[in-house]
Design a protein around this motif. Structure first.
Motif, PDB file in Angstrom:
ATOM      1  N   GLY A 140      -1.845 -37.995  -9.712  1.00  0.00           N
ATOM      2  CA  GLY A 140      -1.148 -38.596 -10.735  1.00  0.00           C
ATOM      3  C   GLY A 140       0.128 -38.110 -11.368  1.00  0.00           C
ATOM      4  O   GLY A 140       1.179 -39.045 -11.463  1.00  0.00           O
ATOM      5  N   ASN A 141       0.283 -36.916 -11.447  1.00  0.00           N
ATOM      6  CA  ASN A 141       1.590 -36.330 -12.117  1.00  0.00           C
ATOM      7  C   ASN A 141       2.661 -36.628 -10.975  1.00  0.00           C
ATOM      8  O   ASN A 141       3.750 -36.991 -11.439  1.00  0.00           O
ATOM      9  N   ILE A 142       2.152 -36.574  -9.611  1.00  0.00           N
ATOM     10  CA  ILE A 142       3.308 -36.535  -8.671  1.00  0.00           C
ATOM     11  C   ILE A 142       3.628 -38.186  -8.662  1.00  0.00           C
ATOM     12  O   ILE A 142       4.842 -38.694  -8.489  1.00  0.00           O
TER      13      ILE A 142
ATOM     14  N   THR B 126      -0.822 -32.567  -9.501  1.00  0.00           N
ATOM     15  CA  THR B 126      -1.812 -33.615  -9.482  1.00  0.00           C
ATOM     16  C   THR B 126      -1.436 -34.887  -8.745  1.00  0.00           C
ATOM     17  O   THR B 126      -0.185 -35.225  -8.858  1.00  0.00           O
TER      18      THR B 126
ATOM     19  N   ASN C 210       0.390 -23.554  -7.835  1.00  0.00           N
ATOM     20  CA  ASN C 210       0.575 -25.027  -7.334  1.00  0.00           C
ATOM     21  C   ASN C 210       1.044 -25.353  -6.150  1.00  0.00           C
ATOM     22  O   ASN C 210       0.422 -26.575  -5.499  1.00  0.00           O
TER      23      ASN C 210
ATOM     24  N   ASP D   4      -1.050 -26.251 -13.583  1.00  0.00           N
ATOM     25  CA  ASP D   4      -1.915 -27.375 -13.184  1.00  0.00           C
ATOM     26  C   ASP D   4      -1.128 -28.550 -13.228  1.00  0.00           C
ATOM     27  O   ASP D   4      -1.797 -29.690 -13.458  1.00  0.00           O
ATOM     28  N   ALA D   5       0.166 -28.725 -12.723  1.00  0.00           N
ATOM     29  CA  ALA D   5       1.127 -29.779 -12.885  1.00  0.00           C
ATOM     30  C   ALA D   5       0.784 -30.565 -11.646  1.00  0.00           C
ATOM     31  O   ALA D   5       1.341 -31.757 -11.484  1.00  0.00           O
TER      32      ALA D   5
ATOM     33  N   LEU E 254       7.578 -29.659 -11.369  1.00  0.00           N
ATOM     34  CA  LEU E 254       6.196 -29.497 -11.786  1.00  0.00           C
ATOM     35  C   LEU E 254       5.758 -28.066 -10.859  1.00  0.00           C
ATOM     36  O   LEU E 254       4.756 -27.778 -11.527  1.00  0.00           O
TER      37      LEU E 254
ATOM     38  N   ARG F 166       4.732 -25.429 -13.736  1.00  0.00           N
ATOM     39  CA  ARG F 166       3.898 -25.850 -14.930  1.00  0.00           C
ATOM     40  C   ARG F 166       2.445 -25.680 -14.514  1.00  0.00           C
ATOM     41  O   ARG F 166       2.053 -26.068 -13.411  1.00  0.00           O
TER      42      ARG F 166
ATOM     43  N   VAL G 172       3.592 -40.504 -11.107  1.00  0.00           N
ATOM     44  CA  VAL G 172       4.428 -40.943 -12.065  1.00  0.00           C
ATOM     45  C   VAL G 172       5.826 -40.197 -12.202  1.00  0.00           C
ATOM     46  O   VAL G 172       6.922 -40.960 -12.264  1.00  0.00           O
ATOM     47  N   HIS G 173       6.027 -38.909 -11.733  1.00  0.00           N
ATOM     48  CA  HIS G 173       7.238 -38.387 -11.494  1.00  0.00           C
ATOM     49  C   HIS G 173       8.183 -39.387 -10.431  1.00  0.00           C
ATOM     50  O   HIS G 173       9.368 -39.564 -10.961  1.00  0.00           O
TER      51      HIS G 173
END
Length: 121
Positions: free
Chosen positions: A81-83, A79, A17, A76-77, A71, A74, A85-86
């Protein structure tokens, strides 16, 4: 799986990651380490699997990269998009974050959160 194997697996996930996070920032490990107040090679050596890294140092690295430390463990966390959203959820007041999470759980076919930390009703 032994506890040591579990810890090694988690460290491997964090290493992967961190590679992704650095690539997304179009920077390098030396710059990240320097900005985090670490020795020039500290992050490179961790990513290469030659050393471990303290939680405090990982926090500093995550702050430099502007990614949530939650993140990092986890798979493959890391990304874009994930960042996003968080970060968006962190910026919301608690009542609005709860509404957003309940809406997301509804879309996923899950019930709303109860009053405990993350428990389903």
């Amino acid at each position: 799986m032994t506890n040591e194997n579990t810890q090694d697996a988690i460290l491997d996930i964090a290493r992967q990651n961190l590679r992704v996070a650095v690539a997304l920032q179009t920077t390098n490990f030396s710059d990240v380490a320097r900005k985090a107040g670490l020795s020039r090679n500290a992050v490179q050596q961790f990513v290469a699997g030659n050393t471990s890294i303290s939680y405090a140092n990982m926090l500093a690295v995550c702050q430099v990269l502007n990614i949530p430390i939650g993140l990092m463990h986890r798979p493959d966390a890391i990304t874009p998009g994930n960042i996003r959203v968080h970060r968006a959820l962190e910026a919301l007041p608690d009542h609005m974050a709860r509404q957003a999470l309940d809406a997301a759980r509804s879309v996923l076919g899950q019930g709303p959160l109860d009053e405990t930390l993350g428990g389903a009703t």
